[in-house]
Design a protein around this motif. Structure first.
Motif, short mmCIF file in Angstrom:
data_model
loop_
_atom_site.label_atom_id
_atom_site.label_comp_id
_atom_site.label_asym_id
_atom_site.label_seq_id
_atom_site.Cartn_x
_atom_site.Cartn_y
_atom_site.Cartn_z
N GLY A 1 -5.05 5.62 10.39
CA GLY A 1 -5.10 7.07 10.23
C GLY A 1 -4.54 7.58 8.92
N ARG A 2 -4.47 6.70 7.91
CA ARG A 2 -3.94 7.10 6.61
C ARG A 2 -4.84 6.55 5.51
NH1 ARG A 2 2.38 5.49 6.83
NH2 ARG A 2 2.23 6.00 4.59
N GLU A 3 -5.03 7.32 4.43
CA GLU A 3 -5.85 6.90 3.30
C GLU A 3 -4.96 6.16 2.31
OE1 GLU A 3 -9.07 7.03 2.86
OE2 GLU A 3 -9.50 8.13 4.72
N LEU A 4 -4.64 4.93 2.65
CA LEU A 4 -3.75 4.13 1.83
C LEU A 4 -4.50 3.47 0.68
CD1 LEU A 4 -1.94 2.56 4.86
CD2 LEU A 4 -0.76 3.88 3.10
N GLY B 1 -4.51 -5.28 13.80
CA GLY B 1 -5.92 -4.94 13.98
C GLY B 1 -6.75 -5.59 12.89
N GLN B 2 -8.04 -5.39 12.94
CA GLN B 2 -8.94 -5.99 11.95
C GLN B 2 -8.97 -5.11 10.71
OE1 GLN B 2 -12.75 -7.21 13.44
NE2 GLN B 2 -13.64 -7.42 11.41
N VAL B 3 -8.17 -5.50 9.72
CA VAL B 3 -8.10 -4.73 8.48
C VAL B 3 -8.69 -5.51 7.32
CG1 VAL B 3 -6.08 -3.41 9.23
CG2 VAL B 3 -5.76 -5.56 7.99
N SER B 4 -9.35 -6.63 7.62
CA SER B 4 -9.96 -7.43 6.56
C SER B 4 -11.35 -7.87 6.98
CB SER B 4 -9.10 -8.67 6.24
OG SER B 4 -9.24 -9.65 7.26
N SER C 1 -11.40 0.16 6.93
CA SER C 1 -10.89 -0.26 8.24
C SER C 1 -9.42 0.12 8.40
CB SER C 1 -11.05 -1.77 8.41
OG SER C 1 -12.41 -2.13 8.42
N VAL C 2 -8.65 0.02 7.30
CA VAL C 2 -7.25 0.43 7.34
C VAL C 2 -7.14 1.90 7.71
CG1 VAL C 2 -5.20 0.84 5.91
CG2 VAL C 2 -6.43 -1.34 5.74
N LEU D 1 0.85 -1.19 0.00
CA LEU D 1 0.00 0.00 0.00
C LEU D 1 0.88 1.24 0.00
CD1 LEU D 1 -2.45 -1.19 2.81
CD2 LEU D 1 -2.80 -1.37 0.35
N HIS D 2 0.28 2.37 -0.36
CA HIS D 2 1.08 3.59 -0.34
C HIS D 2 0.17 4.81 -0.22
CE1 HIS D 2 0.24 5.30 -4.41
NE2 HIS D 2 -0.20 4.08 -4.60
#
Length: 438
Positions: free
Chosen positions: A50-53, A120-123, A44-45, A23-24
């Motif tokens: 705290g970033r719009e990846l 954390g729960q990112v999926s 969720s990411v 991601l970036h």
């Protein structure tokens, strides 16, 4: 942390499969690790990190992960020194890490613990995303999605709410001719002549290198009777008409096959496969072509219905190339392109064979009327994916689907060989569509 690139047999405990996603954003790169069957949820990411990846472009990711240094243990250790997002569903080591675009694969004997690791729960599980709408008809599902994601309140007629422009009078006549098994060239030519735009398109198609008509095409009659034929003109006209009703979305997933190119490939291959089916059970090749041409029409409808959310959908499709796009759409929008496309084509009274094929093209177990057209689309789509000519995850072709249609593996391979030989001409034909549709 250590990186072990040995085989499974060398590990004392079976390794859990893990997907790597690069991601970036403007701040730099982040590496996400999650189970391959789960969908990376960028919303969720953003909440967790705290970033719009967003996922790195396919070509950029492939270049990054195929660097010679990443084939070594030291290079892989350096890779995992990047900021990491570990999904909470991951277990303990060993973890077998895979990157889809490059094929990079290695095993972690311990989970990274440096200060730039976030867990954390990112999926989410896309298989459960549509359970809330199980048993509901498509119109109800579309209505709920429209009301949830827009300020619209659905009126008595869903078609009125969507604000879709209607088909022109010429195209309504074309639809009627398409649905009339007795209609022929004598009925079609006058309709085409009355519409200057359609007349110009028909002449352009007939003169295109793909059809390689001998001699100059001098008239509409000549174009339809000598070069294109009734079925093809009807189908191409309907394809253009559908595209003119809705604009192509602007922020589409990066690196995918262009909309009209994919449509022409799918239509052509669907027709070729239909003609390979034994005559006594053969579907109508012209309707198979039209179903292929309109197979992705619901994608245009989603772009029309949910413009503020379409970019988010595109980013999720980029980040989850291993998943069927319908699963991602169900998770992000709670409705799929197949549902809205099939419903709208049915409401516009296109042939049932076409609307059924579009609606159930990813459900090879569908047993309803006209299921053979849906199965043709299913096979055509997956064949094209295997050759990088259609969007979506590639996978094996189920023998039972081929058997139900009366096709052999050799039939599929031959149809694909002919299509690839014609690819340049088909791309030029798709350019004619792109030029006539905004």
């Amino acid at each position: 942390m250590s990186v072990d690139i040995g085989t499974f047999s060398e590990m004392s405990t079976p390794a859990q499969q893990v997907r790597l996603v690069l991601l970036h954003d403007r701040q730099g790169k982040v590496l996400a690790l999650l189970p391959p069957s789960r969908m990376l949820d960028l919303t969720s990411v953003a909440k967790l990190y705290g970033r719009e990846l967003q996922a790195t472009r396919v070509d950029d990711a492939r270049r990054f992960f195929t660097q010679p240094g990443l084939q070594t243990e030291a290079g892989q250790a350096k890779l995992l020194s990047l900021p990491l997002l570990l999904d909470s569903s991951l277990g303990e080591a060993p973890l077998r890490c895979n990157e889809l675009h490059s094929g990079l694969c290695f095993t972690l004997s311990s989970v990274p613990t440096h200060d730039q690791v976030s867990r954390g729960q990112v999926s989410c599980d896309p298989a459960t995303s549509g359970m809330g709408s199980a048993g509901l008809d498509d119109a109800t599902v579309i209505t709920r999605a429209v009301e949830r994601f827009t300020s619209l309140r659905v009126q008595q007629r869903l078609e009125d709410t969507l604000g879709l422009p209607g088909l022109s009078q010429t195209m309504r006549k074309i639809v009627m001719l398409r649905s009339d098994p007795e209609a022929g060239v004598d009925e079609l030519v006058p309709v085409v002549k009355l519409d200057p735009s359609l007349s110009a398109q028909v002449m352009g198609w007939a003169s295109s290198p793909y059809y390689a008509a001998p001699g100059r095409v001098r008239s509409i009659e000549d174009a339809i009777i000598r070069v294109l034929g009734f079925d093809l003109v009807i189908n191409l006209a309907l394809g253009v008409a559908m595209g003119q009703v809705l604009r192509l979305p602007e922020d589409t997933p990066r690196g995918t096959v262009p909309y009209w190119e994919q449509a022409v490939y799918t239509a052509t291959l669907s027709e070729k496969l239909a003609r390979s089916i034994p005559l006594e059970r053969r579907p109508r090749p012209g309707l198979a072509y039209l179903a292929g041409l309109l197979h992705n029409f619901g994608y245009l409808v989603l772009g029309h219905l949910f413009p503020p959310h379409f970019s988010r959908l595109s980013r999720h499709i980029e980040a989850n190339p291993q998943l069927e796009q319908s699963l991602i759409e169900q998770e992000v929008l709670h409705v799929t392109r197949e549902q809205v496309g099939g419903w709208l084509l049915e409401s516009w009274k296109l042939p049932a064979e076409v609307s059924v094929a579009v609606r159930y093209q990813h459900e090879p177990g569908f047993e309803g009327e006209h299921a053979e057209y849906a199965r043709l689309l299913y096979l055509a789509s997956r064949l094209l994916r295997q050759h990088g000519m259609s969007a979506g995850p590639a996978g094996p072709l189920p023998d039972e689907v081929m058997q139900e249609l009366g096709l052999q593996q050799a039939d599929l391979e031959q149809a694909m060989l002919v299509l690839k030989a014609d690819a340049e001409g088909l791309s030029q034909l798709s350019d004619l569509f792109s030029g006539s549709v905004s």
